[in-house]
Structure formats: structure tokens, C-alpha cells
Design an enzyme around this catalytic site. Structure first.
Site, mmCIF file in Angstrom:
data_model
loop_
_atom_site.group_PDB
_atom_site.id
_atom_site.type_symbol
_atom_site.label_atom_id
_atom_site.label_comp_id
_atom_site.label_asym_id
_atom_site.label_seq_id
_atom_site.Cartn_x
_atom_site.Cartn_y
_atom_site.Cartn_z
ATOM 1 N N ARG A 122 1.142 -1.567 0.191
ATOM 2 C CA ARG A 122 -0.140 -0.067 -0.169
ATOM 3 C C ARG A 122 0.795 1.191 -0.340
ATOM 4 O O ARG A 122 0.468 2.513 0.437
ATOM 5 C CB ARG A 122 -0.606 0.100 1.095
ATOM 6 N N HIS A 178 9.271 8.779 -26.994
ATOM 7 C CA HIS A 178 8.274 10.060 -26.875
ATOM 8 C C HIS A 178 8.071 11.522 -26.564
ATOM 9 O O HIS A 178 7.560 12.292 -27.893
ATOM 10 C CB HIS A 178 8.007 9.804 -24.701
ATOM 11 N N GLU A 188 -4.307 16.919 -11.481
ATOM 12 C CA GLU A 188 -4.922 16.843 -13.317
ATOM 13 C C GLU A 188 -6.318 17.466 -12.285
ATOM 14 O O GLU A 188 -6.852 16.865 -13.337
ATOM 15 C CB GLU A 188 -4.830 16.195 -13.340
ATOM 16 N N LYS A 217 7.609 22.821 -13.502
ATOM 17 C CA LYS A 217 6.711 22.622 -13.052
ATOM 18 C C LYS A 217 6.390 22.058 -12.365
ATOM 19 O O LYS A 217 5.617 21.433 -11.592
ATOM 20 C CB LYS A 217 7.447 21.133 -13.685
ATOM 21 N N HIS A 229 0.687 16.360 -26.210
ATOM 22 C CA HIS A 229 0.504 15.461 -26.257
ATOM 23 C C HIS A 229 -0.694 13.724 -26.811
ATOM 24 O O HIS A 229 -0.755 12.926 -26.112
ATOM 25 C CB HIS A 229 0.567 14.947 -24.131
ATOM 26 N N ARG A 240 -2.573 21.279 -14.594
ATOM 27 C CA ARG A 240 -1.428 20.380 -14.946
ATOM 28 C C ARG A 240 -2.074 19.398 -16.010
ATOM 29 O O ARG A 240 -1.087 19.650 -17.366
ATOM 30 C CB ARG A 240 -1.517 19.116 -13.782
ATOM 31 N N GLU A 282 10.515 18.380 -24.524
ATOM 32 C CA GLU A 282 10.045 18.815 -23.069
ATOM 33 C C GLU A 282 9.752 20.179 -22.557
ATOM 34 O O GLU A 282 9.088 20.747 -21.974
ATOM 35 C CB GLU A 282 10.026 17.590 -22.263
ATOM 36 N N ASN A 305 -0.201 18.374 -21.391
ATOM 37 C CA ASN A 305 -0.327 17.872 -21.870
ATOM 38 C C ASN A 305 -0.132 18.299 -23.233
ATOM 39 O O ASN A 305 -0.419 17.788 -24.487
ATOM 40 C CB ASN A 305 -1.889 17.314 -22.336
ATOM 41 N N HIS A 315 0.747 10.750 -27.955
ATOM 42 C CA HIS A 315 0.548 9.278 -27.962
ATOM 43 C C HIS A 315 -0.546 8.414 -28.785
ATOM 44 O O HIS A 315 -0.088 7.104 -28.998
ATOM 45 C CB HIS A 315 -1.077 9.528 -26.791
ATOM 46 N N LYS A 328 3.106 11.492 -11.102
ATOM 47 C CA LYS A 328 2.268 11.099 -11.842
ATOM 48 C C LYS A 328 3.820 9.583 -11.852
ATOM 49 O O LYS A 328 4.334 9.424 -12.320
ATOM 50 C CB LYS A 328 2.549 11.426 -13.321
HETATM 51 N N1 NAD Z 1 5.475 10.419 -15.655
HETATM 52 C C1 NAD Z 1 5.678 11.578 -16.054
HETATM 53 O O1 NAD Z 1 4.520 12.973 -15.527
HETATM 54 C C2 NAD Z 1 6.045 11.618 -17.470
HETATM 55 C C3 NAD Z 1 6.076 12.773 -18.349
HETATM 56 C C4 NAD Z 1 6.565 12.645 -19.575
HETATM 57 C C5 NAD Z 1 6.920 11.420 -19.615
HETATM 58 N N2 NAD Z 1 6.265 10.206 -18.736
HETATM 59 C C6 NAD Z 1 7.312 8.772 -19.700
HETATM 60 O O2 NAD Z 1 8.638 9.054 -19.263
HETATM 61 C C7 NAD Z 1 9.021 8.011 -20.549
HETATM 62 C C8 NAD Z 1 10.141 8.325 -21.657
HETATM 63 O O3 NAD Z 1 10.875 8.733 -20.708
HETATM 64 P P1 NAD Z 1 12.492 8.888 -21.457
HETATM 65 O O4 NAD Z 1 12.267 10.103 -22.741
HETATM 66 O O5 NAD Z 1 13.791 8.828 -20.419
HETATM 67 O O6 NAD Z 1 12.770 7.123 -22.181
HETATM 68 P P2 NAD Z 1 13.119 6.266 -21.948
HETATM 69 O O7 NAD Z 1 13.073 5.869 -20.061
HETATM 70 O O8 NAD Z 1 13.761 5.020 -22.032
HETATM 71 O O9 NAD Z 1 15.040 6.455 -21.293
HETATM 72 C C9 NAD Z 1 15.488 6.705 -23.023
HETATM 73 C C10 NAD Z 1 17.196 5.703 -23.249
HETATM 74 O O10 NAD Z 1 17.650 6.706 -22.634
HETATM 75 C C11 NAD Z 1 18.801 5.582 -22.088
HETATM 76 N N3 NAD Z 1 19.593 6.309 -20.965
HETATM 77 C C12 NAD Z 1 18.550 6.857 -19.845
HETATM 78 N N4 NAD Z 1 20.159 7.691 -19.104
HETATM 79 C C13 NAD Z 1 20.588 7.268 -20.054
HETATM 80 C C14 NAD Z 1 22.305 8.233 -19.707
HETATM 81 N N5 NAD Z 1 22.195 8.833 -18.383
HETATM 82 N N6 NAD Z 1 23.223 7.620 -21.065
HETATM 83 C C15 NAD Z 1 23.316 6.657 -21.926
HETATM 84 N N7 NAD Z 1 21.036 6.108 -22.150
HETATM 85 C C16 NAD Z 1 20.570 6.622 -20.629
HETATM 86 C C17 NAD Z 1 18.122 3.877 -21.255
HETATM 87 O O11 NAD Z 1 18.562 3.641 -21.197
HETATM 88 C C18 NAD Z 1 16.321 4.364 -22.511
HETATM 89 O O12 NAD Z 1 17.326 3.444 -23.439
HETATM 90 C C19 NAD Z 1 7.682 7.163 -21.108
HETATM 91 O O13 NAD Z 1 7.345 6.056 -21.342
HETATM 92 C C20 NAD Z 1 6.936 8.497 -20.578
HETATM 93 O O14 NAD Z 1 5.385 8.318 -21.279
HETATM 94 C C21 NAD Z 1 5.827 10.414 -17.841
#
Ligand code: NAD
Length: 567
Positions: free
Chosen positions: A319, A465, A435, A425, A447, A440, A383, A444, A451, A341
Site C-alpha cells: 500500500r 516519446h 490534474e 513543473k 500529447h 496540470r 519537453e 499535455n 500518444h 505521476k
Molecule cells: N510521469 C510523468 O509525468 C511523465 C512525463 C513525461 C514522460 N513520461 C514518460 O517517460 C517515458 C520516456 O522517458 P525517457 O525519454 O527518459 O525514456 P527512457 O526511460 O526509455 O530512456 C531513454 C533511453 O536512454 C537510456 N538512458 C537513460 N539514461 C541514460 C544515460 N544517462 N546515458 C545513456 N543512456 C541513458 C535508457 O536506457 C533508454 O534506452 C515515457 O514512458 C513517457 O510516457 C512520464
């Protein structure tokens, strides 16, 4: 490397007025204030002590014999008097800043630092003390009620500094760091690109769920700076992916071992497909097999994929247990790690299963970016542009001038872009954590399109993304123009900037494995969690730097915009 000594010297040199510590009874204003003053070589004053000295009565006696209003009058005049002392440290009584005239004097003549701490810590620290306001009733209830009443007044402070169970020495380090950062933000030197803060601490202000965001270069090597005392000695479960593990995680795990009871690491496959039910189940079972307890802590080390999955696992196991975000991609630093999130994807759409669950802290180490592939930098940059477009035209302009420099690794520009994005943010999350009031949802921007594009591309690395968000923002800009809000020149300006830095701007730029149609994308948008009873909803730009959520948009218009970008 962060050198607190250097930071202290800068504060001494730049700050020409008193530091006034405000906050609830029990946060340690006097202990911390005295220590802070001695580190700076400045005088220390406690407004309560000064009142006792001048009136010759204890605070308790003033309250019982003369009443609270009389005490507040004395406090106001005493604080005004102390503020005339030039650089010094003043600890003001817990309720002082709730009096408008006192607040005005503190905010005008001093640098006001709100020391904030969770109520359970305050209860422990005030137990058995002779505080007049705690004489009647349950201290926990009284403190909660007082904090609720005073929060608005404390929020006026120039700096919000969180005590998450730190020692007084650690608290002084944190205050110095935040003061230096504040001086940097508010001083004209900010325009001087040569000035580069080595570390800073921002706060996401969410009552009991408030937490710090540490940003700096090399800070992962200094867990003492960000791992608060309350988390020491616990079992840590680190989630990471196999790209990040050898680059960052193994070293971090070694740093943490002396501070934790145990440190276990689980390595996951990199990429969006990891945000799945199967991986979520594997993570949960791994933690259970390794003896997870209510006081264990989950540490996410990686990009948004790891952060979203780890946060979801932390929020649901037993939990909910504590977790820390250590983002290692640009995108996760400026967006996904802040705001709470969490979630995983389903077969039909992204992030359909998740929670709102805030971390204990976020640690952004710029050195992590040194190994990040160019394509991931660009995805994160999209972003960052989003923040400028939705809320700050000046920031968008700054990105137009500095974006390329930043993407080429200029540390000053990277720090500035990350800092500004995290600030924005944090502010939005503070105003609309779950949201609910539409604010908030503005994050998006682009987005709904993005998506649908990601879903069509299949989450297999064909389209990242951030790349999808870049195309989505261009489509959202075109939609805004068709709806009569922004001009064609604005659309062009956005398009030109994104394409100039090397981001994709049209659907046809994506190398889909199977051709995609506009109908298919519209179908996918209908399944997006942002679609409501009134049909598809989009964040539209009223102008560059101002966005709004709009529903009831004709699908025929969306289809037209998609078709244009597909051609
Ligand atoms: N929770 C939220 O508010 C929110 C907001 C925006 C995006 N997201 C989510 O975030 C995700 C995308 O995140 P991302 O773009 O970080 O992608 P990711 O987590 O897939 O990382 C991208 C790639 O970079 C590599 N990597 C990470 N750090 C590294 C480093 N320092 N050196 C070398 N390689 C490295 C990883 O292994 C991966 O292959 C999506 O799933 C999206 O939906 C969430």
C-alpha cells in the site's frame, strides 16, 4: 563538485540584508539559525529572546497575562528593530509572519526562509516543551491546525526549505545552497552566462507531501547532500535499466551501501515496453522475494520509463512505500521525475494504469547526461520547449537563442533550462497536483497527438516519446491557428525552432513499419485518457506562452491536420 564553503562565501559576499527564518515551532529555527549565523560569521537574534529581554517576562507569561495580540505587537516592533541590523540571522516566532505588517517588513527588509517540516517531526521535537499554543489539546492536532492556518503566510517566504529529518548541520548546508540559488535567480548576474551554480535545491510545495529537487553536477557522488537522515539505515530497492546500470547505478549503489541496511538492484530492459503489466509483476515479486518492508525505499535510476514503473511499484507495494527519483535522461529530469505521476501502459494506450504518488526527493545530476545519446537529448529538449510554449514566451525566446548551445553541451545553458523547467513543473504541480482544475492538463500540450503517434509506431524505439511530442506540438500549433488563436507566423516560428534543432515536425518523418492512417490515429485518440464525455480534448495555444484546454473540437478538423502532416 559542490563545495558548501564556496557557497557560504558567495552568500556572505552577495547578501546585504538579514536572513529571517520563519516556520512552525519545532522546525529548529533557533538551533539552525544560530549555526547558520556562526558559519557566516554574522550575529544571531531570536525575536522571542529579544522580547523576553526587553519586557522582562517569559513568552508564556506575556500570553497569559497580556494576551496574544499584545505579544504580536511586541513581536512586530522587535522584528522591525532587528531588521535594521544589516546582514545577520534572525529567528522569528512561528506566528510572526501571519501578521501582515510584520510580514511586509520581513519580506521587504530581509531574505525570508521558510523552514518546513512534516508535522510528525514537529510533534517529536516539541514534546514536553513549554509552548503556550501547545498547552491545550493534542499537539499533533494543534500543530496540524496551526500549519493549515499559517501555510499561506509561510508561502510568501522568498525560499522554501524542507527539513526531511536532517541534522542541524545538514539543514544549514541546504539553506546555504538555496540562498545562493535564490541570489543567482534574482540577481542581474543571471544574464551573465559565465555564472554557473554548481548545485541548487528547488521545492515542490505540496503540504505534507512536499519534497526537494536537487540539481547539480556530480551530486550523485554526494548522497549525504540529498539522502535525508530519515531514509538512512533502510533497505533500498534500486530499479534501473541495463544501459544505465554500468554508467551510473553500480557506482551509486556502492555509495549508498554504507548508509543503508541493504541495497538490492534490479535491472530491466530499456525502452517503453518495460512499462508493462508483466514487468510490473516481476518488479513486485522481486521486492517481495528480497524482503521488502513498509520502511523500505525504492530508488528509480534511469529515464522516464524506469521512473514511471518504479513509482507505480512503490505506490502499490504494501500500500505504498517511500521512493526517490534519480532521473538520468534530459526528459526525465525536466518532466517525468517531478510531479508524482506514475504508471504503466496497456495494450491499447499509454499510461492508462497508474497513480499519483510523490517521491521523497528528486536528484538531477548533470553529469549523467554526458553519456546520453544525441537522439535522447533531442527528445528531452522537446519537453523543455513545451514549457516555453505553454507558459513563458520569454523562455521560448531564450531557447530560440540558446537551444543549439545547450544541445551542444553548454553546462550553463543546460542548468538554466533544467532549472526553469523544473521550477515551472513544480509550480504547476503545486497548484494542481491531481490534474483537477485544468492547469496540470496544460502540460499535455501536443500529447494527445503524440500518444496516438506512439501507439501507431508500436513503442519499439521507432518513435521516442519526446519526438512524438515535438510533432504533436506542431500539430497542436496548427490546430490553435485553425481555431483562430495564434497566427501563421507563430506556427512557423514553432516549426522552425523545432526543426532547426533537429527534431521531427511532421508525421511523415516517422519511419512507421506499417503505414498509418488518420482514422487509425483518431481512433487511438478516443481511447486516450484525456478524452472525456464531450469527445476529444486538446491543449491549444492562445498565444506563444499561454495555453488552454479545449474540448468539443470537430474530428473533421483533426483529420484534416493529420492528413496534411502525413502527406
Ligand atoms: N510521469 C510523468 O509525468 C511523465 C512525463 C513525461 C514522460 N513520461 C514518460 O517517460 C517515458 C520516456 O522517458 P525517457 O525519454 O527518459 O525514456 P527512457 O526511460 O526509455 O530512456 C531513454 C533511453 O536512454 C537510456 N538512458 C537513460 N539514461 C541514460 C544515460 N544517462 N546515458 C545513456 N543512456 C541513458 C535508457 O536506457 C533508454 O534506452 C515515457 O514512458 C513517457 O510516457 C512520464
Amino acid at each position: 563538485m559542490i563545495e558548501i564553503e564556496h557557497c557560504k562565501d558567495e552568500v556572505k559576499q552577495l547578501l546585504k540584508k538579514p536572513i529571517v527564518l520563519v516556520g512552525m515551532m519545532g522546525v529548529g529555527k533557533t538551533t539552525v539559525g544560530r549555526l547558520l549565523a556562526s558559519r557566516l560569521g554574522w550575529a544571531f537574534y531570536d525575536s522571542d529572546d529579544e522580547i523576553v529581554r526587553s519586557v522582562g517576562k517569559s513568552i508564556s507569561d506575556i500570553f497569559s497575562e497580556d494576551g496574544e495580540p499584545a505579544f504580536r505587537d511586541l513581536e512586530r516592533t522587535t522584528i522591525k528593530h532587528l531588521l535594521a541590523n544589516g546582514p545577520c540571522v534572525i529567528s522569528s516566532g512561528g506566528g510572526g509572519i501571519t501578521i501582515p505588517e510584520t510580514a511586509q517588513a520581513i519580506l521587504e527588509k530581509g531574505l525570508c526562509v521558510w523552514i518546513d517540516a512534516p508535522v510528525d517531526i514537529l510533534v517529536k521535537r516539541t514534546v514536553g516543551s513549554d509552548r503556550p499554543l501547545l498547552k491545550h489539546g493534542d499537539p499533533d492536532e494543534v500543530l496540524r491546525m496551526l500549519l493549515d492556518k499559517r501555510r499561506g503566510a509561510y508561502e510568501q517566504a522568498h525560499i522554501h526549505c524542507l527539513d526531511t529529518g536532517l541534522t542541524p548541520d545538514e539543514m544549514v548546508d541546504r539553506i546555504l545552497l538555496q540562498i545562493r540559488e535564490h541570489l543567482f535567480i534574482t540577481s542581474p548576474e543571471k544574464e551573465n552566462e559565465e555564472y554557473l551554480p554548481e548545485a541548487m535545491c528547488l521545492t515542490v510545495s505540496l503540504s505534507e507531501r512536499s519534497y526537494p529537487i536537487f540539481v547539480g553536477s556530480g551530486i550523485l557522488k554526494h548522497p549525504d547532500l540529498w539522502l535525508s537522515g530519515e531514509l538512512h539505515g533502510r533497505n533500498a530497492f534500486i530499479l534501473t535499466d541495463y544501459n544505465v546500470r554500468p554508467l551510473i547505478t553500480d557506482q551509486l549503489a556502492d555509495q549508498l551501501k554504507p548508509m543503508m541496511k541493504s541495497v538490492s538492484v534490479m535491472e530491466l530492459h530499456p525502452g517503453e515496453q518495460t512499462k508493462s503489466f508483466e514487468r510490473y509483476q516481476a518488479v513486485i515479486e522481486w521486492m517481495i522475494e528480497n524482503g521488502v518492508k513498509r520502511d523500505s525505499v525504492v530508488i528509480a535510476v534511469g529515464g522516464g520509463v524506469i521512473g514511471d514503473l518504479a513509482g507505480f511499484a512503490a505506490s502499490t507495494i504494501l500500500r505504498g512505500i517511500d521512493f526517490i527519483q534519480i532521473p538520468t535522461t534530459l526528459l526525465s529530469m525536466v518532466d517525468s521525475s517531478v510531479g508524482g505521476k506514475t504508471g504503466i501502459n496497456t495494450k491499447t494506450a499509454k499510461n492508462l494504469v497508474g497513480t499519483f504518488y510523490q517521491p521523497k526527493c528528486v536528484v538531477v545530476d548533470l553529469e549523467s547526461l554526458l553519456t546520453l545519446p544525441r537522439r535522447e537529448w533531442l527528445a528531452g529538449y522537446a519537453e523543455i520547449v513545451k514549457y516555453g510554449l505553454l507558459a513563458d514566451e520569454g523562455f521560448f525566446e531564450w531557447l530560440e537563442d540558446h537551444g543549439i548551445l545547450m544541445l551542444d553541451g553548454d553546462e550553463g545553458s543546460i542548468m538554466r533550462a533544467i532549472e526553469t523547467s523544473c521550477h515551472m513543473k513544480a509550480d504547476i504541480v503545486h497548484k494542481d497536483e491531481r490534474e483537477e482544475n485544468g492547469l496540470r492538463a496544460l502540460l499535455n500540450l501536443g500529447h494527445t497527438f503524440a500518444h496516438a503517434l506512439e501507439s501507431a509506431a508500436g513503442y519499439d524505439g521507432t518513435l521516442l516519446h519526446g519526438e512524438a511530442v515535438s510533432i504533436g506540438m506542431v500539430l497542436a500549433a496548427r490546430l490553435s491557428q485553425r481555431l483562430g488563436y495564434i497566427t501563421l507566423e507563430d506556427v512557423n516560428r514553432i516549426y522552425m525552432h523545432l526543426s532547426k534543432v533537429g527534431l521531427m515536425t511532421e508525421i511523415r518523418h516517422v519511419k512507421f513499419k506499417t503505414p498509418v492512417t488518420s482514422d487509425q490515429m483518431i481512433e487511438s485518440m478516443r481511447k486516450d485518457k484525456k478524452a472525456g464525455v464531450g469527445g476529444l480534448k486538446f491543449v491549444i495555444l492562445k498565444k506563444i506562452g499561454e495555453a488552454e484546454l479545449e474540448g468539443g473540437i470537430a474530428e473533421s478538423l483533426i483529420k484534416e491536420i493529420l492528413e496534411e502532416s502525413l502527406k
